[in-house]
Motif scaffolding. Sequence first.
Motif, PDB file in Angstrom:
ATOM      1  N   VAL A 293      15.543 -92.300 -15.096  1.00 40.86           N
ATOM      2  CA  VAL A 293      16.934 -92.701 -14.852  1.00 40.86           C
ATOM      3  C   VAL A 293      17.713 -91.548 -14.230  1.00 40.86           C
ATOM      4  N   LEU A 294      17.508 -90.336 -14.767  1.00 40.65           N
ATOM      5  CA  LEU A 294      18.198 -89.167 -14.227  1.00 40.65           C
ATOM      6  C   LEU A 294      17.792 -88.925 -12.778  1.00 40.65           C
ATOM      7  N   ALA A 295      16.492 -89.035 -12.476  1.00 35.55           N
ATOM      8  CA  ALA A 295      16.020 -88.851 -11.106  1.00 35.55           C
ATOM      9  C   ALA A 295      16.624 -89.896 -10.174  1.00 35.55           C
ATOM     10  N   ALA A 296      16.709 -91.146 -10.665  1.00 36.50           N
ATOM     11  CA  ALA A 296      17.292 -92.216  -9.854  1.00 36.50           C
ATOM     12  C   ALA A 296      18.764 -91.943  -9.561  1.00 36.50           C
ATOM     13  N   VAL A 297      19.481 -91.448 -10.566  1.00 35.21           N
ATOM     14  CA  VAL A 297      20.898 -91.121 -10.371  1.00 35.21           C
ATOM     15  C   VAL A 297      21.058 -90.035  -9.309  1.00 35.21           C
ATOM     16  N   ILE A 298      20.193 -89.020  -9.369  1.00 32.18           N
ATOM     17  CA  ILE A 298      20.266 -87.934  -8.387  1.00 32.18           C
ATOM     18  C   ILE A 298      19.969 -88.458  -6.985  1.00 32.18           C
ATOM     19  N   VAL A 299      18.933 -89.298  -6.875  1.00 32.19           N
ATOM     20  CA  VAL A 299      18.562 -89.844  -5.562  1.00 32.19           C
ATOM     21  C   VAL A 299      19.701 -90.667  -4.984  1.00 32.19           C
ATOM     22  N   ILE A 326      18.702 -76.969  -6.021  1.00 31.88           N
ATOM     23  CA  ILE A 326      17.356 -77.111  -6.564  1.00 31.88           C
ATOM     24  C   ILE A 326      17.287 -76.594  -7.994  1.00 31.88           C
ATOM     25  N   VAL A 327      17.903 -75.447  -8.267  1.00 32.33           N
ATOM     26  CA  VAL A 327      17.860 -74.882  -9.622  1.00 32.33           C
ATOM     27  C   VAL A 327      18.512 -75.846 -10.614  1.00 32.33           C
ATOM     28  N   PHE A 328      19.639 -76.436 -10.232  1.00 30.94           N
ATOM     29  CA  PHE A 328      20.297 -77.392 -11.125  1.00 30.94           C
ATOM     30  C   PHE A 328      19.408 -78.607 -11.382  1.00 30.94           C
ATOM     31  N   ILE A 329      18.769 -79.118 -10.322  1.00 29.77           N
ATOM     32  CA  ILE A 329      17.920 -80.301 -10.477  1.00 29.77           C
ATOM     33  C   ILE A 329      16.753 -80.004 -11.425  1.00 29.77           C
ATOM     34  N   VAL A 330      16.097 -78.853 -11.205  1.00 26.74           N
ATOM     35  CA  VAL A 330      14.994 -78.471 -12.092  1.00 26.74           C
ATOM     36  C   VAL A 330      15.505 -78.294 -13.512  1.00 26.74           C
ATOM     37  N   PHE A 331      16.659 -77.649 -13.669  1.00 19.92           N
ATOM     38  CA  PHE A 331      17.264 -77.447 -14.997  1.00 19.92           C
ATOM     39  C   PHE A 331      17.471 -78.782 -15.708  1.00 19.92           C
ATOM     40  N   ALA A 332      18.100 -79.716 -15.007  1.00 19.13           N
ATOM     41  CA  ALA A 332      18.403 -81.018 -15.620  1.00 19.13           C
ATOM     42  C   ALA A 332      17.139 -81.792 -15.965  1.00 19.13           C
ATOM     43  N   MET A 333      16.117 -81.718 -15.087  1.00 16.15           N
ATOM     44  CA  MET A 333      14.894 -82.486 -15.308  1.00 16.15           C
ATOM     45  C   MET A 333      14.038 -81.921 -16.449  1.00 16.15           C
ATOM     46  N   PHE A 334      14.324 -80.710 -16.891  1.00  8.31           N
ATOM     47  CA  PHE A 334      13.665 -80.171 -18.072  1.00  8.31           C
ATOM     48  C   PHE A 334      14.516 -80.370 -19.325  1.00  8.31           C
ATOM     49  N   VAL A 335      15.812 -80.087 -19.221  1.00  7.36           N
ATOM     50  CA  VAL A 335      16.676 -80.111 -20.401  1.00  7.36           C
ATOM     51  C   VAL A 335      16.856 -81.518 -20.954  1.00  7.36           C
ATOM     52  N   VAL A 336      17.227 -82.464 -20.108  1.00  9.12           N
ATOM     53  CA  VAL A 336      17.579 -83.802 -20.602  1.00  9.12           C
ATOM     54  C   VAL A 336      16.381 -84.486 -21.274  1.00  9.12           C
ATOM     55  N   PRO A 337      15.212 -84.582 -20.618  1.00 11.85           N
ATOM     56  CA  PRO A 337      14.068 -85.175 -21.326  1.00 11.85           C
ATOM     57  C   PRO A 337      13.672 -84.370 -22.570  1.00 11.85           C
ATOM     58  N   GLY A 338      13.818 -83.025 -22.510  1.00 13.34           N
ATOM     59  CA  GLY A 338      13.497 -82.212 -23.683  1.00 13.34           C
ATOM     60  C   GLY A 338      14.384 -82.544 -24.865  1.00 13.34           C
ATOM     61  N   LEU A 339      15.672 -82.740 -24.610  1.00 16.26           N
ATOM     62  CA  LEU A 339      16.599 -83.106 -25.679  1.00 16.26           C
ATOM     63  C   LEU A 339      16.254 -84.477 -26.260  1.00 16.26           C
TER      64      LEU A 339
END
Length: 531
Positions: A293-299, A326-339
């Motif tokens: 869902v997060l990836a879809a929102v970014i796209v 890019i750093v923000f995208i990588v950050f979000a794609m690790f943090v949100v699923p991790g939480l």
Amino acid sequence: MSSTAPGTETKPRNLGDRMLNGIERIGNKLPDPFMLFLILFLVVAVVSTAMSWAGVTVRIPGSDEITTVKGLFTAEGMTWLTVNLGENYLGFPPLVTVLPILLAVGVAEKSGLLAAIIRKVFGSAPRWMLPYAVGVVGVLGSIMADAAFVVIPPLAALVFKAAGRHPVAGLLGGFAAAGAGYSTSMFVTSLDALFAGITTAVTGSLPNPGSPVNPVSNYFFNFASSIILMLLAGFIIDKVLEPRLNRQGVPTVEVEADEDEGAVREEKQAALSAELSPVEKRGILWAVLVGCVLAAVIVVAVVLPDSPWRNEEGGFLPKSPLLSSIVFIVFAMFVVPGLVYGKVVGTITGPKDVPRLMGMAVKDMTSFLVLAFILGQFIALFNWSGIGQWIAVAGATGLESIGLTGFPAILGFILLASLLNLFIISGSAMWTLMAAVFVPMFALIGFEPAFVQGAFRVGDSATQVITPLNPYMIVLLTMLRKYEPGAGLGTLIARMLPFVVPFWIAWVVVLSVFYFADLPLGPGNGIFLSR
């Protein structure tokens, strides 16, 4: 697989091992990284001051601007240092990438998500395939820019550990593939656009500028090179690096620093070899769904016609807010699923756990954060003084004076780029300097600017994984010392060399095939200028 204690290295069985062990011993006689860069800082300070007093100047060919080498031990230099000491540290480029990603990966790892995904994805994968998978991911990692150096190595180590293979082989192999193959990819990246822009900027004054250079001008060459380097990286990891680590008795488990950390690591190792529990499977499912869902929102956010993440022309290349995010995208794609995963499985029970997990990740990299202070001062002085530009122009002038022509001239150019790459890590900075000299020079003997750019890519990558001036080498050394506390820069250099030489040779061979067969390097871009 056994884990031999440090200091019980077996006797080398072959000439290659003896040579690499010799390089390792010599390299480890270098001072501790902090002291090494302090010494290098002082050397540059003294040399730059002497050159400044001697009135040394440098002019980039094709430019009317003359740059005077500036010295640290001058009034201007001492003022610069006292004013910029803090900025030199906080502005140290890798910190911008390392720290946010470190915090994000910390949440994903300490919550258990990364280990669980690796067990799920690679649990039934053939063990023989893993080195080649690391080779593929590493070479393609340039799509993440510098984030690849921080993300890929530790994940590759976890993958190898989960499969019962040597985690250090994954750690070092992931870094080598990402670094030595940095300038090539099967995908068009921001680096392609950046190089093309620099090349185009120096062709305007040429009598015969050749075909226009754009982000896909080297695509055919990049595609072929990336396939070769992926396979080669996997082969070296499997047949050279991992067997040597086993012969040396390099530990396969992290060294325990204290009882609490030891308990956490034992728990982690047990978890890696265990079957996923129902709650872990549910946690992965929710984490993946939320990640999608997060990836879809970014796209959706970036593909909208009026998206603020587009550049002024409405696109994404060569520069755009998207590529800078890019750093923000990588950050979000690790943090949100991790939480999400941590909340489902219970490793995160409340908001207070998030900074605790991030703090654990930062604790693992404390030594790098300290070292980054002197690294930042050294690189800032090197750039400010103008010594890097002087080295590049002097080398180019020397090569030009030899009078080489044809493919031998290209080989000399690649070799020079490889040597300069030991001092100037930034590919864009080095190409800016070299393009101004060599694109016009090679145009005079009949080579397309796009071909010169393609040749530069060969020298731009391979040697950056053996130079202490690469700040990400220090990040890797910090990770390696979790397994080998006594490892030094010589250890890393010796273990990277089996990648550097074959990568360089293989890449040159691919270029020679394109050259002698007169194949196009990309759509509309060939080797030789039309007469």
